[in-house]
Design a protein around this motif. Structure first.
Motif, PDB file in Angstrom:
ATOM      1  N   THR A 326    -119.197  26.393 -38.657  1.00  0.00           N
ATOM      2  CA  THR A 326    -120.590  25.703 -38.546  1.00  0.00           C
ATOM      3  C   THR A 326    -120.582  24.442 -37.494  1.00  0.00           C
ATOM      4  N   SER A 327    -121.560  23.878 -37.334  1.00  0.00           N
ATOM      5  CA  SER A 327    -121.621  22.785 -36.524  1.00  0.00           C
ATOM      6  C   SER A 327    -120.933  21.577 -37.201  1.00  0.00           C
ATOM      7  N   ALA A 328    -120.563  21.460 -38.486  1.00  0.00           N
ATOM      8  CA  ALA A 328    -120.018  20.396 -39.209  1.00  0.00           C
ATOM      9  C   ALA A 328    -118.559  20.642 -39.290  1.00  0.00           C
ATOM     10  N   GLY A 329    -118.327  21.930 -39.118  1.00  0.00           N
ATOM     11  CA  GLY A 329    -116.712  22.372 -39.302  1.00  0.00           C
ATOM     12  C   GLY A 329    -116.599  23.733 -39.775  1.00  0.00           C
ATOM     13  N   ARG A 330    -115.248  23.897 -40.390  1.00  0.00           N
ATOM     14  CA  ARG A 330    -114.983  25.206 -40.735  1.00  0.00           C
ATOM     15  C   ARG A 330    -115.332  25.134 -42.484  1.00  0.00           C
ATOM     16  N   ARG A 331    -115.624  26.223 -43.083  1.00  0.00           N
ATOM     17  CA  ARG A 331    -115.783  26.368 -44.455  1.00  0.00           C
ATOM     18  C   ARG A 331    -115.580  27.781 -44.765  1.00  0.00           C
ATOM     19  N   LEU A 332    -114.899  27.875 -45.931  1.00  0.00           N
ATOM     20  CA  LEU A 332    -114.570  29.106 -46.488  1.00  0.00           C
ATOM     21  C   LEU A 332    -115.802  30.065 -47.020  1.00  0.00           C
ATOM     22  N   GLY A 333    -115.621  31.464 -46.761  1.00  0.00           N
ATOM     23  CA  GLY A 333    -116.450  32.040 -47.281  1.00  0.00           C
ATOM     24  C   GLY A 333    -116.288  32.765 -48.643  1.00  0.00           C
ATOM     25  N   ALA A 334    -117.247  33.201 -49.120  1.00  0.00           N
ATOM     26  CA  ALA A 334    -117.092  33.814 -50.812  1.00  0.00           C
ATOM     27  C   ALA A 334    -115.765  34.521 -50.943  1.00  0.00           C
ATOM     28  N   GLN A 335    -115.665  35.409 -49.917  1.00  0.00           N
ATOM     29  CA  GLN A 335    -114.377  36.497 -50.038  1.00  0.00           C
ATOM     30  C   GLN A 335    -112.915  35.530 -50.088  1.00  0.00           C
ATOM     31  N   ALA A 336    -113.053  34.452 -49.308  1.00  0.00           N
ATOM     32  CA  ALA A 336    -111.746  33.662 -49.516  1.00  0.00           C
ATOM     33  C   ALA A 336    -111.374  33.110 -50.667  1.00  0.00           C
ATOM     34  N   PHE A 337    -112.409  32.514 -51.633  1.00  0.00           N
ATOM     35  CA  PHE A 337    -112.248  32.036 -52.959  1.00  0.00           C
ATOM     36  C   PHE A 337    -111.913  33.343 -53.661  1.00  0.00           C
ATOM     37  N   SER A 338    -112.401  34.264 -53.909  1.00  0.00           N
ATOM     38  CA  SER A 338    -111.759  35.428 -54.585  1.00  0.00           C
ATOM     39  C   SER A 338    -110.526  35.883 -54.219  1.00  0.00           C
ATOM     40  N   HIS A 339    -110.331  36.002 -52.734  1.00  0.00           N
ATOM     41  CA  HIS A 339    -108.772  36.267 -52.304  1.00  0.00           C
ATOM     42  C   HIS A 339    -107.667  35.174 -52.895  1.00  0.00           C
ATOM     43  N   LEU A 340    -108.069  34.011 -52.697  1.00  0.00           N
ATOM     44  CA  LEU A 340    -107.215  32.977 -53.121  1.00  0.00           C
ATOM     45  C   LEU A 340    -106.775  33.045 -54.729  1.00  0.00           C
ATOM     46  N   GLY A 341    -107.915  33.245 -55.430  1.00  0.00           N
ATOM     47  CA  GLY A 341    -107.575  33.411 -56.893  1.00  0.00           C
ATOM     48  C   GLY A 341    -106.920  34.667 -57.398  1.00  0.00           C
ATOM     49  N   SER A 342    -106.856  35.658 -56.738  1.00  0.00           N
ATOM     50  CA  SER A 342    -106.418  36.757 -57.424  1.00  0.00           C
ATOM     51  C   SER A 342    -105.714  37.749 -56.351  1.00  0.00           C
ATOM     52  N   GLY A 343    -106.088  37.749 -55.158  1.00  0.00           N
ATOM     53  CA  GLY A 343    -105.364  38.486 -54.173  1.00  0.00           C
ATOM     54  C   GLY A 343    -104.050  38.263 -53.767  1.00  0.00           C
ATOM     55  N   LEU A 344    -103.543  37.313 -54.159  1.00  0.00           N
ATOM     56  CA  LEU A 344    -102.351  36.936 -53.659  1.00  0.00           C
ATOM     57  C   LEU A 344    -100.968  36.947 -54.771  1.00  0.00           C
ATOM     58  N   ARG A 345    -101.508  37.526 -55.709  1.00  0.00           N
ATOM     59  CA  ARG A 345    -100.632  37.641 -57.021  1.00  0.00           C
ATOM     60  C   ARG A 345     -99.412  38.458 -56.603  1.00  0.00           C
ATOM     61  N   GLU A 346     -99.655  39.590 -55.925  1.00  0.00           N
ATOM     62  CA  GLU A 346     -98.506  40.473 -55.833  1.00  0.00           C
ATOM     63  C   GLU A 346     -97.556  39.852 -54.759  1.00  0.00           C
ATOM     64  N   VAL A 347     -97.946  39.283 -53.716  1.00  0.00           N
ATOM     65  CA  VAL A 347     -97.032  38.655 -52.973  1.00  0.00           C
ATOM     66  C   VAL A 347     -96.404  37.316 -53.461  1.00  0.00           C
ATOM     67  N   GLU A 348     -97.168  36.618 -53.808  1.00  0.00           N
ATOM     68  CA  GLU A 348     -96.376  35.415 -54.185  1.00  0.00           C
ATOM     69  C   GLU A 348     -95.395  35.703 -55.654  1.00  0.00           C
ATOM     70  N   GLY A 349     -95.847  36.863 -56.352  1.00  0.00           N
ATOM     71  CA  GLY A 349     -94.578  37.190 -57.457  1.00  0.00           C
ATOM     72  C   GLY A 349     -93.244  37.747 -56.864  1.00  0.00           C
ATOM     73  N   ARG A 350     -93.399  38.232 -55.640  1.00  0.00           N
ATOM     74  CA  ARG A 350     -92.337  38.666 -54.982  1.00  0.00           C
ATOM     75  C   ARG A 350     -91.281  37.676 -54.326  1.00  0.00           C
ATOM     76  N   LYS A 351     -91.993  36.440 -54.129  1.00  0.00           N
ATOM     77  CA  LYS A 351     -91.276  35.342 -53.246  1.00  0.00           C
ATOM     78  C   LYS A 351     -90.501  34.492 -54.215  1.00  0.00           C
TER      79      LYS A 351
END
Length: 351
Positions: A326-351
């Protein structure tokens, strides 16, 4: 891939090599070159760009003239360099490759231009990074196929025009907005490359697997395509990493499960995001409340160059709506919040 003419010399200033000579795939030991398609017929995706080039090349060959200068722009890894190789192959010309940052002085460019033969193709990657003085030499070279030299100074100044062979300039850029209008307007063909559809990436993965003699199953190709950020270069890179995993931890065949396991070790999640992508998203979410925030602030927090974020990280995140600019800068979309909350668990669990 190219014609049978000998390779051009390496032009250098001091110890710097300014160009890379063209070569044929059969002369290369590296798989990177063998995976490139050598003709427009073999090229997968970017159908409108391919059709435009087919028509322009056929018309130029019919008239017995060199192709018009071509400008290709789009995110990294979408095939700009590959198209330069294909144009040279289709036109029967010799390809010389260089980049904007390598041409520091006007003399660097002049040395390359004066060694080009009739119908040769000069490819300049990152053309938006050409120094201003070097760019100005390109104007007359592109338009009139000539360069002007000025000898002496003041009242004794003399100008001499040196005629060049008719060549084709293929420019590639990830940031077309940084090109000056005089340079941009001198290109006859102006094409934008966009991220690939999943179906095209599946075909690219299958073709590369055949060339590499890998047993890639359909579900494995689909998972690879889904996690490749719409980019052929990435699907080929991930294919090689999964091949290693399959040969060491499996039976050498690449199934969907094999891809999941191999890419989890690489830190590639279900959306194809890398650790840097996720750090970028988390920075906006955790430090700046989801945004909006300026790119310089994000870069400072991540301790990364802002150009790296703009050219490498942001294009896919913006394309998929994970980030909104946006003109004020970058902001997260709705999908990003969902992904950060649940979509990374598989990868994070392996590291």
């Amino acid at each position: 891939m190219m014609d049978e003419s000998p390779s051009p010399l390496l032009f250098s200033s001091g110890t710097r090599d300014l160009t890379t000579p063209h070569s044929r795939p059969e002369d290369q030991a590296e798989e990177f070159f063998s995976l490139r398609p050598s003709s427009l017929r073999e090229y997968i995706g970017q159908s409108e760009t391919v059709e435009t080039l087919e028509i322009a090349i056929a018309a130029a060959k019919k008239r017995g003239e060199p192709l018009e200068h071509v400008l290709l722009h789009g995110p990294p890894g979408l095939g700009k360099t590959t198209l330069a190789h294909i144009i040279a192959h289709e036109m029967g010309g010799r390809l010389t490759l260089t980049s904007g940052p390598a041409l520091e002085k006007a003399g660097d460019l002049v040395g390359i231009l004066t060694h080009l033969s009739e119908g040769d193709i000069l490819f300049i990657d990152e053309i938006h990074r050409l120094p201003r003085m070097v760019e100005e030499f390109l104007y007359s070279a592109m338009e009139d196929f000539a360069i002007d030299f000025v000898f002496d100074k003041g009242v004794h100044a003399r100008s001499h025009r040196f005629r060049l062979n008719r060549f084709v300039l293929v420019g590639a850029t990830t940031r077309v907005g940084l090109l000056s209008a005089p340079l941009r307007d001198r290109f006859g063909l102006f094409r934008s490359l966009d991220f690939y559809e999943e179906t095209d990436l599946v075909r690219i993965a299958a073709r590369s697997a055949d060339l590499l003699e890998i047993r890639l199953h359909p579900e494995g190709a689909q998972v690879l395509a889904r996690r490749s950020r719409g980019t052929p270069r990435i699907v080929n890179r991930l294919l090689k990493r999964v091949r290693d995993y399959a040969q060491v931890r499996g039976d050498g065949h690449i199934y969907g499960k094999t891809v999941h396991e191999a890419l989890a070790l690489e830190g590639i999640d279900a959306l194809g995001l890398t650790p840097l992508d996720r750090r970028y998203l988390r920075t906006i979410a955790e430090f700046y409340g989801g945004g909006p925030v300026g790119i310089e602030a994000i870069a400072a927090t991540l301790q990364e160059e802002s150009d790296t974020l703009v050219d490498v990280v942001e294009p896919y995140l913006l394309k998929t709506g994970l980030v909104v600019r946006t003109s004020a800068g970058r902001r997260l979309g709705a999908q990003a919040f969902s992904h950060l909350g649940s979509g990374l668990r598989e990868v994070e669990g392996r590291k």
